[in-house]
Design a protein around this motif. Structure first.
Motif, PDB file in Angstrom:
ATOM      1  N   LYS A   1      -3.386  -1.840  10.558  1.00 42.69           N
ATOM      2  CA  LYS A   1      -3.388  -0.465  11.049  1.00 42.69           C
ATOM      3  C   LYS A   1      -2.316   0.325  10.306  1.00 42.69           C
ATOM      4  O   LYS A   1      -1.145  -0.056  10.285  1.00 42.69           O
ATOM      5  CB  LYS A   1      -3.100  -0.441  12.546  1.00 42.69           C
ATOM      6  N   LYS A   2      -2.722   1.412   9.688  1.00 40.54           N
ATOM      7  CA  LYS A   2      -1.812   2.200   8.859  1.00 40.54           C
ATOM      8  C   LYS A   2      -0.665   2.789   9.677  1.00 40.54           C
ATOM      9  O   LYS A   2      -0.853   3.228  10.811  1.00 40.54           O
ATOM     10  CB  LYS A   2      -2.576   3.326   8.177  1.00 40.54           C
ATOM     11  N   VAL A   3       0.514   2.797   9.091  1.00 38.27           N
ATOM     12  CA  VAL A   3       1.677   3.471   9.673  1.00 38.27           C
ATOM     13  C   VAL A   3       1.801   4.840   9.008  1.00 38.27           C
ATOM     14  O   VAL A   3       1.866   4.939   7.778  1.00 38.27           O
ATOM     15  CB  VAL A   3       2.970   2.655   9.468  1.00 38.27           C
ATOM     16  N   PHE A   4       1.811   5.894   9.810  1.00 33.50           N
ATOM     17  CA  PHE A   4       1.879   7.254   9.290  1.00 33.50           C
ATOM     18  C   PHE A   4       3.281   7.852   9.320  1.00 33.50           C
ATOM     19  O   PHE A   4       3.593   8.736   8.518  1.00 33.50           O
ATOM     20  CB  PHE A   4       0.949   8.172  10.099  1.00 33.50           C
ATOM     21  N   CYS A   5       4.119   7.398  10.253  1.00 33.59           N
ATOM     22  CA  CYS A   5       5.394   8.088  10.430  1.00 33.59           C
ATOM     23  C   CYS A   5       6.452   7.148  10.999  1.00 33.59           C
ATOM     24  O   CYS A   5       6.143   6.232  11.771  1.00 33.59           O
ATOM     25  CB  CYS A   5       5.227   9.288  11.368  1.00 33.59           C
ATOM     26  N   VAL A   6       7.703   7.367  10.584  1.00 34.26           N
ATOM     27  CA  VAL A   6       8.855   6.639  11.120  1.00 34.26           C
ATOM     28  C   VAL A   6      10.009   7.616  11.301  1.00 34.26           C
ATOM     29  O   VAL A   6      10.077   8.653  10.644  1.00 34.26           O
ATOM     30  CB  VAL A   6       9.305   5.483  10.189  1.00 34.26           C
TER      31      VAL A   6
ATOM     32  N   ASN B   1       0.863  -1.184   0.000  1.00 36.20           N
ATOM     33  CA  ASN B   1       0.000   0.000   0.000  1.00 36.20           C
ATOM     34  C   ASN B   1       0.899   1.234   0.000  1.00 36.20           C
ATOM     35  O   ASN B   1       2.123   1.115  -0.050  1.00 36.20           O
ATOM     36  CB  ASN B   1      -0.937  -0.020   1.215  1.00 36.20           C
ATOM     37  N   TRP B   2       0.300   2.406   0.076  1.00 36.00           N
ATOM     38  CA  TRP B   2       1.062   3.650   0.020  1.00 36.00           C
ATOM     39  C   TRP B   2       2.212   3.652   1.022  1.00 36.00           C
ATOM     40  O   TRP B   2       2.055   3.242   2.165  1.00 36.00           O
ATOM     41  CB  TRP B   2       0.170   4.844   0.349  1.00 36.00           C
ATOM     42  N   VAL B   3       3.360   4.143   0.574  1.00 38.82           N
ATOM     43  CA  VAL B   3       4.505   4.331   1.471  1.00 38.82           C
ATOM     44  C   VAL B   3       4.453   5.774   1.958  1.00 38.82           C
ATOM     45  O   VAL B   3       4.710   6.711   1.206  1.00 38.82           O
ATOM     46  CB  VAL B   3       5.842   4.040   0.755  1.00 38.82           C
ATOM     47  N   THR B   4       4.097   5.938   3.227  1.00 40.04           N
ATOM     48  CA  THR B   4       3.804   7.272   3.752  1.00 40.04           C
ATOM     49  C   THR B   4       5.005   7.967   4.382  1.00 40.04           C
ATOM     50  O   THR B   4       5.029   9.188   4.487  1.00 40.04           O
ATOM     51  CB  THR B   4       2.690   7.178   4.804  1.00 40.04           C
ATOM     52  N   SER B   5       5.996   7.187   4.811  1.00 36.63           N
ATOM     53  CA  SER B   5       7.114   7.800   5.538  1.00 36.63           C
ATOM     54  C   SER B   5       8.388   6.991   5.328  1.00 36.63           C
ATOM     55  O   SER B   5       8.353   5.758   5.291  1.00 36.63           O
ATOM     56  CB  SER B   5       6.786   7.878   7.031  1.00 36.63           C
ATOM     57  N   VAL B   6       9.506   7.700   5.176  1.00 40.34           N
ATOM     58  CA  VAL B   6      10.821   7.065   5.065  1.00 40.34           C
ATOM     59  C   VAL B   6      11.809   7.847   5.920  1.00 40.34           C
ATOM     60  O   VAL B   6      11.649   9.050   6.140  1.00 40.34           O
ATOM     61  CB  VAL B   6      11.330   7.023   3.597  1.00 40.34           C
ATOM     62  N   SER B   7      12.825   7.150   6.431  1.00 39.58           N
ATOM     63  CA  SER B   7      13.830   7.814   7.256  1.00 39.58           C
ATOM     64  C   SER B   7      15.156   7.067   7.125  1.00 39.58           C
ATOM     65  O   SER B   7      15.221   5.862   7.366  1.00 39.58           O
ATOM     66  CB  SER B   7      13.387   7.849   8.721  1.00 39.58           C
TER      67      SER B   7
END
Length: 441
Positions: A405-410, A352-358
């Motif tokens: 459950k969606k992950v919004f931030c990392v 699914n959408w990749v919302t955050s990368v770090s």
């Protein structure tokens, strides 16, 4: 007469970028049935190590997860050719450390020196946590969900300064004191006409940038507006540090020093070059990553793709930008490259959408990603497959038919990885032994 798999051999050449583990690159014959453990034994023997070190192995930028023979057969490679195998020190999986409950979705997380954790939530509040799981302070002021938080500084483990951005179209600057059990809302930034999706502080801490749903990027100074009397804006907490504080209406107003336009549609992410306060990167719904000259306020370069950009991260160690997209792909870009559409590498595994990368702050090859598919993935960009994929929903394993459950931030800070999302929790993982060479430890 057929040769059994036990008897098949293959010529290999071992190479590594980790100089402390270099062995001869002369081709040698090894049994094709060997897996990681057997190959690791060979490397340790060649290095003369009494205490073995586990290694991982890559062929054509893919980690070896089967026997050599199975890999070659699945890849259509011949056992008669010399196979070049790159090896790296084995990377241990992240260790779950803690989970801290919030009242609503966790939209933004930031770690400071692995000791203090800043979170923004859809309950309109910002919180500071310590490693013991104690919510040190809760900050009230915004009247809509928080979309982004960013540390400015911490002095003597007591005085905290940070920024928060919200769907209420404002940014707030905060200063708090744990010792005196109080905090100050320094000023409120007004100017954007839509939800503020991202904020970033410059390496010099003299300026910060904001990206908004209104398609604009604004630059702000860190200075407190004139005629400030901090005492008038102090909000004192009574007794418990966990007690929430009532908002006081009176607050100083701050305006941007400039507005930079170029994106068409929402600006989803902004980040400064960690070594150059004059260089800013942004990503947006117009499928572009843009490079800005802060001093001249100009858009000096554009990198285009064909999908929405949700989150970006810049690594000063590798010089690369990582971006997460709506097509479930992570793209790596070299901002120094002149071609506007050249992607250095794509990483595909999310559903699914990749919302955050770090990016890892300690290793130029490592990054973490979070997605709406409910997973967090650890990547080594020397391979196109993720090192580890894990769910973390209320400390339970994902049920086969449940909705993730969606992950919004990392956020990856030295040996700590943070994540937040739809499960209303801040998750903390230890990553001390993930991909670090002896020289980097």
């Amino acid at each position: 007469m057929e040769i059994s798999q036990e008897e098949i051999q293959v010529q290999v050449r071992f190479v590594t970028k980790q100089t402390e583990y270099v062995v001869t690159d002369t081709p040698m014959i090894v049994p094709a049935r060997l897996r990681r453990y057997g190959l690791s034994e060979i490397i340790n023997h060649l290095l003369g190590f009494e205490k073995p070190i586990p290694f991982d192995f890559m062929i054509d930028n893919l980690f070896l997860r089967t026997s050599l023979l199975e890999f070659l057969e699945n890849s259509g490679l011949s056992t008669e050719n010399i196979i070049t195998i790159e090896y790296v020190e084995s990377m241990l999986p992240p260790t779950p450390l803690s989970s801290f409950q919030h009242d609503d979705w966790v939209s933004s997380v930031k770690s400071f020196n692995q000791k203090y954790f800043l979170t923004g939530s859809y309950d309109n509040h910002i919180r500071i946590w310590n490693t013991s799981g104690e919510c040190l302070q809760t900050f009230i002021g915004h009247n809509a969900p928080i979309k982004s938080v960013s540390w400015v500084s911490i002095k003597d483990d007591d005085e905290f300064s940070f920024l928060s951005a919200s769907q209420d179209k404002t940014i707030r600057a905060w200063r708090s004191s744990l010792e005196h059990n109080k905090y100050i809302s320094l000023y409120e930034c007004i100017g954007h006409k839509g939800s503020i999706e991202s904020i970033a502080v410059s390496p010099s801490c003299s300026e910060f940038a904001s990206g908004s749903w209104d398609s604009s990027i604004m630059l702000w100074t860190m200075e407190i507006p004139e005629n400030s009397d901090d005492d008038e804006h102090i909000k004192v907490q009574a007794s418990s540090k966990r007690r929430k504080v009532n908002k006081k209406e009176n607050i100083l107003t701050k305006y941007p020093i400039t507005t930079m336009n170029g994106h068409i549609g929402s600006v989803s992410s902004v980040i400064f070059d960690d070594k150059d306060s004059n260089k800013l990167y942004s990503g947006g719904w117009d499928h572009s990553i843009r490079i800005w000259d802060v001093e001249s306020r100009t858009n000096v370069d554009v990198k285009n793709c064909d999908k929405v950009v949700y989150g970006i991260s810049y690594s000063g160690k590798s010089g690369l930008i990582a971006s997460g997209h709506s097509d479930q792909v992570i793209r790596l870009w070299d901002p120094r490259a002149e071609d506007i559409a050249v992607v250095k590498l794509t990483l595909s595994s999310h559903k699914n959408w990749v919302t955050s990368v770090s990016w890892s702050t300690k290793n130029s090859f490592m990054l973490v990603s979070g997605s709406y598919d409910g997973t967090i993935k650890i990547w080594d960009i020397r391979s196109k497959t993720p090192l580890y994929t894990f769910f973390k929903q209320n400390n339970d394993k994902e049920k086969e038919n449940s909705i993730p459950k969606k992950v919004f931030c990392v956020d990856w800070d030295n040996d700590i990885i943070l994540s937040g999302g739809e499960d209303n929790q801040l998750h903390i993982y230890g990553s001390k032994n993930i991909g670090f060479t002896k020289n980097e430890k």
